[in-house]
Design a protein around this motif. Structure first.
Motif, PDB file in Angstrom:
ATOM      1  N   LEU A 193      19.118  -6.207  -2.966  1.00 32.76           N
ATOM      2  CA  LEU A 193      17.806  -5.727  -2.529  1.00 32.76           C
ATOM      3  C   LEU A 193      17.850  -4.241  -2.246  1.00 32.76           C
ATOM      4  N   THR A 194      16.704  -3.589  -2.425  1.00 34.91           N
ATOM      5  CA  THR A 194      16.600  -2.186  -2.063  1.00 34.91           C
ATOM      6  C   THR A 194      15.137  -1.823  -1.798  1.00 34.91           C
ATOM      7  N   ALA A 195      14.878  -0.524  -1.743  1.00 36.20           N
ATOM      8  CA  ALA A 195      13.523  -0.010  -1.538  1.00 36.20           C
ATOM      9  C   ALA A 195      13.330   1.132  -2.522  1.00 36.20           C
ATOM     10  N   SER A 196      12.085   1.589  -2.650  1.00 27.70           N
ATOM     11  CA  SER A 196      11.795   2.578  -3.698  1.00 27.70           C
ATOM     12  C   SER A 196      12.278   3.983  -3.373  1.00 27.70           C
ATOM     13  N   GLY A 201      14.599   6.644  -6.485  1.00 28.48           N
ATOM     14  CA  GLY A 201      13.941   7.907  -6.813  1.00 28.48           C
ATOM     15  C   GLY A 201      12.422   7.913  -6.850  1.00 28.48           C
ATOM     16  N   ALA A 202      11.785   7.015  -6.110  1.00 27.53           N
ATOM     17  CA  ALA A 202      10.318   7.005  -6.025  1.00 27.53           C
ATOM     18  C   ALA A 202       9.921   7.214  -4.551  1.00 27.53           C
ATOM     19  N   PRO A 203       8.645   7.431  -4.263  1.00 25.59           N
ATOM     20  CA  PRO A 203       8.255   7.534  -2.845  1.00 25.59           C
ATOM     21  C   PRO A 203       8.432   6.195  -2.117  1.00 25.59           C
ATOM     22  N   PRO A 204       8.435   6.206  -0.767  1.00 26.47           N
ATOM     23  CA  PRO A 204       8.582   4.955  -0.027  1.00 26.47           C
ATOM     24  C   PRO A 204       7.371   4.044  -0.183  1.00 26.47           C
ATOM     25  N   GLY A 205       7.576   2.732  -0.011  1.00 23.76           N
ATOM     26  CA  GLY A 205       6.453   1.797  -0.006  1.00 23.76           C
ATOM     27  C   GLY A 205       6.641   0.531  -0.809  1.00 23.76           C
ATOM     28  N   LEU A 206       7.775   0.445  -1.543  1.00 28.49           N
ATOM     29  CA  LEU A 206       8.008  -0.783  -2.312  1.00 28.49           C
ATOM     30  C   LEU A 206       9.330  -1.423  -1.896  1.00 28.49           C
ATOM     31  N   ALA A 207       9.295  -2.739  -1.678  1.00 24.38           N
ATOM     32  CA  ALA A 207      10.507  -3.531  -1.493  1.00 24.38           C
ATOM     33  C   ALA A 207      10.891  -4.065  -2.869  1.00 24.38           C
ATOM     34  N   LEU A 208      12.158  -3.888  -3.229  1.00 22.41           N
ATOM     35  CA  LEU A 208      12.630  -4.313  -4.550  1.00 22.41           C
ATOM     36  C   LEU A 208      13.809  -5.253  -4.368  1.00 22.41           C
ATOM     37  N   LEU A 209      13.775  -6.375  -5.057  1.00 24.51           N
ATOM     38  CA  LEU A 209      14.962  -7.233  -5.020  1.00 24.51           C
ATOM     39  C   LEU A 209      15.041  -8.061  -6.282  1.00 24.51           C
ATOM     40  N   VAL A 210      16.276  -8.444  -6.605  1.00 30.78           N
ATOM     41  CA  VAL A 210      16.489  -9.392  -7.702  1.00 30.78           C
ATOM     42  C   VAL A 210      17.208 -10.588  -7.100  1.00 30.78           C
ATOM     43  N   ALA A 211      16.683 -11.788  -7.405  1.00 30.98           N
ATOM     44  CA  ALA A 211      17.269 -13.034  -6.893  1.00 30.98           C
ATOM     45  C   ALA A 211      17.863 -13.818  -8.064  1.00 30.98           C
ATOM     46  N   PRO A 247      -2.252  -9.556 -16.697  1.00 34.78           N
ATOM     47  CA  PRO A 247      -2.627  -9.238 -15.322  1.00 34.78           C
ATOM     48  C   PRO A 247      -2.463 -10.457 -14.417  1.00 34.78           C
ATOM     49  N   ALA A 248      -2.211 -10.209 -13.158  1.00 35.06           N
ATOM     50  CA  ALA A 248      -2.042 -11.316 -12.212  1.00 35.06           C
ATOM     51  C   ALA A 248      -2.300 -10.793 -10.814  1.00 35.06           C
ATOM     52  N   TYR A 249      -2.518 -11.730  -9.887  1.00 31.88           N
ATOM     53  CA  TYR A 249      -2.800 -11.317  -8.508  1.00 31.88           C
ATOM     54  C   TYR A 249      -2.284 -12.342  -7.518  1.00 31.88           C
ATOM     55  N   PHE A 250      -1.559 -11.841  -6.509  1.00 32.93           N
ATOM     56  CA  PHE A 250      -1.370 -12.617  -5.282  1.00 32.93           C
ATOM     57  C   PHE A 250      -1.808 -11.762  -4.097  1.00 32.93           C
ATOM     58  N   ALA A 251      -1.306 -10.534  -4.033  1.00 32.45           N
ATOM     59  CA  ALA A 251      -1.741  -9.567  -3.017  1.00 32.45           C
ATOM     60  C   ALA A 251      -1.681  -8.199  -3.705  1.00 32.45           C
ATOM     61  N   THR A 252      -2.544  -7.297  -3.296  1.00 29.49           N
ATOM     62  CA  THR A 252      -2.688  -6.031  -4.023  1.00 29.49           C
ATOM     63  C   THR A 252      -1.417  -5.183  -3.933  1.00 29.49           C
ATOM     64  N   PRO A 253      -0.836  -4.841  -5.076  1.00 25.78           N
ATOM     65  CA  PRO A 253       0.330  -3.964  -5.031  1.00 25.78           C
ATOM     66  C   PRO A 253      -0.101  -2.507  -4.828  1.00 25.78           C
ATOM     67  N   PRO A 254       0.762  -1.660  -4.232  1.00 26.35           N
ATOM     68  CA  PRO A 254       0.446  -0.226  -4.144  1.00 26.35           C
ATOM     69  C   PRO A 254       0.560   0.352  -5.558  1.00 26.35           C
ATOM     70  N   THR A 255      -0.557   0.424  -6.254  1.00 23.79           N
ATOM     71  CA  THR A 255      -0.517   0.654  -7.704  1.00 23.79           C
ATOM     72  C   THR A 255       0.062   2.027  -8.058  1.00 23.79           C
ATOM     73  N   ASN A 256      -0.229   3.061  -7.257  1.00 23.85           N
ATOM     74  CA  ASN A 256       0.350   4.376  -7.555  1.00 23.85           C
ATOM     75  C   ASN A 256       1.875   4.340  -7.496  1.00 23.85           C
ATOM     76  N   LEU A 257       2.374   3.575  -6.538  1.00 20.59           N
ATOM     77  CA  LEU A 257       3.832   3.485  -6.395  1.00 20.59           C
ATOM     78  C   LEU A 257       4.452   2.775  -7.580  1.00 20.59           C
ATOM     79  N   VAL A 258       3.759   1.779  -8.105  1.00 15.56           N
ATOM     80  CA  VAL A 258       4.288   1.071  -9.273  1.00 15.56           C
ATOM     81  C   VAL A 258       4.328   2.032 -10.470  1.00 15.56           C
ATOM     82  N   MET A 259       3.309   2.877 -10.598  1.00 13.02           N
ATOM     83  CA  MET A 259       3.312   3.876 -11.680  1.00 13.02           C
ATOM     84  C   MET A 259       4.525   4.797 -11.529  1.00 13.02           C
ATOM     85  N   ALA A 260       4.816   5.196 -10.293  1.00 11.13           N
ATOM     86  CA  ALA A 260       5.963   6.087 -10.031  1.00 11.13           C
ATOM     87  C   ALA A 260       7.285   5.370 -10.276  1.00 11.13           C
ATOM     88  N   LEU A 261       7.345   4.103  -9.862  1.00  9.96           N
ATOM     89  CA  LEU A 261       8.580   3.325 -10.020  1.00  9.96           C
ATOM     90  C   LEU A 261       8.962   3.195 -11.495  1.00  9.96           C
TER      91      LEU A 261
END
Ligand code: PMP
Length: 401
Positions: A193-196, A201-211, A247-261
């Motif tokens: 697990l990590t964060a953005s 190398g992206a701004p803060p705001g995303l939790a990232l993990l691989v299971a 496209p899919a939805y469960f909860a709104t992702p921080p879309t700008n951060l995904v573009m940066a990621l």
């Protein structure tokens, strides 16, 4: 005095590349818009390659931070009464212990003095003790790089030991992923697990993990569902859809951060994951050559356990935390101590991601530290420190070529 914007050299968030900044600054896409769907899907594919995970493993990109990724992992894997082993290297391992206890786990906490790393044989001993008591550990947790001490564990033998005892292994890579060697599939790790905002190398705001498949199965077998917002089951269909470019939805992702990621992960892969690891190791050795000239010693007790993503440096005699402010006066932001037992004794300089490819930024950092030390009354030779840095970097580049 410099009029440049302060240079952010704390161990995260970090300076990001111009391309990442540009992607982040674009008008926010909707979460169902094609450019977001493409960036999300590409990010998940790129995570698989950066993590070196198996096809059956599942990457997750979730709003939040590293702490969210830790909590989400605990919420999915741990049930009340489970036994968990924590290979504890400092502040963030302590946080993991607290989360595990709140989730009702019985925690075996393997601690050390700050800057040290528990041996694999201590973990083996913990497995043996539990087995003698008729118990099996559900999961072993370790912090790949503990940002509070700059101590780095070797995840490979820990993951192997966990496997051998039928136990899952979880590694907090918040201050490591993308910079320190890690091979999720080959080493048999179950969650990385990590964060953005750090070596990714992206701004803060995303939790990232691989299971891993085994980690996903542990969630499937739970008697009680975890909180909805952290449940693998809530997010997995969304991740699968995005990776299939739907496209899919469960909860709104921080879309700008995904573009940066998507851009920051692309940059890592363009350089090459192994090349990126090597570049961090080279930069860390060159920074250490400068620290040595400046008379600074490291918190980690052994060189081979020193992280490549940051330096944790003890204040010289008669210098205190006011050094951090003096370095900031020179336009470079570094961090104070964090480990509660030695907080007042050291400071931390981050060197990961974009900045390690910018020799000028690393030199500016060394000069600012030298300036701060001189302003604190320590006789130092800043130019010689920069020279030692450049010579080491050059020698390393020739050796690595
Ligand atoms: N683990 C480690 C090793 C960290 O360095 C950090 C943040 N510094 C965290 C967890 C927590 O991450 P966040 O601050 O993004 O919640």
């Amino acid at each position: 005095m410099t009029s440049l914007k302060p240079l952010l050299m704390i161990p995260g968030p970090i300076e990001v590349s111009p391309a990442v900044r540009e992607a982040f600054a674009a008008p926010p896409p909707g979460h169902l818009e094609p450019r977001l769907v493409e960036a999300f899907g590409a990010s998940l594919e790129r995570m698989r390659r950066v993590w070196k995970s198996s096809a059956a493993a599942q990457p997750f990109v979730v709003p939040g931070s590293g702490t969210t990724a830790m909590e989400m992992t605990v919420a999915n894997l741990i049930e009340p009464g489970d036994a968990a082993i924590v290979v504890n290297t400092g502040y963030f391992s302590d946080r993991m212990v607290e989360m595990l206890r709140r989730a009702g786990a019985e925690v075996v906490d393997l601690g050390v003095v700050p800057g040290d790393v528990p041996t694999v044989s201590r973990a083996e001993g913990a497995f043996a003790d539990l087995e003698r008591a008729g118990r099996r550990a559900k999961a072993l947790f370790a912090t790949h790089v503990d940002t509070s001490t700059a101590a780095r564990v070797d995840p490979r033998p820990l993951a192997a030991a966990a496997r051998a005892h039928g136990c899952l292994s979880v590694f907090d890579g918040v201050c490591a992923t993308g910079a320190e060697p890690f091979e999720m599939e080959a080493w048999g790790a179950d969650v990385y697990l990590t964060a953005s905002q750090k070596a990714i190398g992206a701004p803060p705001g995303l939790a990232l993990l691989v299971a891993s498949e085994a980690a996903l199965a542990a969630r499937d077998r739970r008697a009680q569902a975890p909180p909805l917002a952290w449940d693998f089951h809530s997010w997995k269909p969304v991740m699968e859809a995005y990776e299939a470019r739907k496209p899919a939805y469960f909860a709104t992702p921080p879309t700008n951060l995904v573009m940066a990621l998507a851009v920051s992960l692309r940059e890592i892969l363009e350089e090459g994951v192994e090349a990126r690891w090597a570049a961090h190791a080279r930069a860390a050795r060159a920074m250490s050559a400068a620290w040595e000239v400046l008379g600074l010693s490291h918190v980690p007790t052994r060189v081979e356990q020193r992280a490549t993503t940051l330096s944790a440096l003890r204040y010289p005699a008669r210098v205190d935390a006011s050094l951090v402010g003096r370095i900031a006066e020179r336009g470079v932001v570094v961090a104070g101590g964090l480990h509660p037992r030695i907080r007042a004794e050291y400071f931390r300089v981050g060197h990961m991601g974009y900045a390690i490819g910018r020799t000028d930024l690393l030199m500016r950092t060394i000069e600012a530290v030298a300036f701060g030390l001189a302003a604190s009354g320590v006789a130092v030779d800043g130019s010689r420190a920069v020279r030692a840095f450049l010579e080491t970097l050059q020698a390393e580049s020739v050796r690595g070529a």
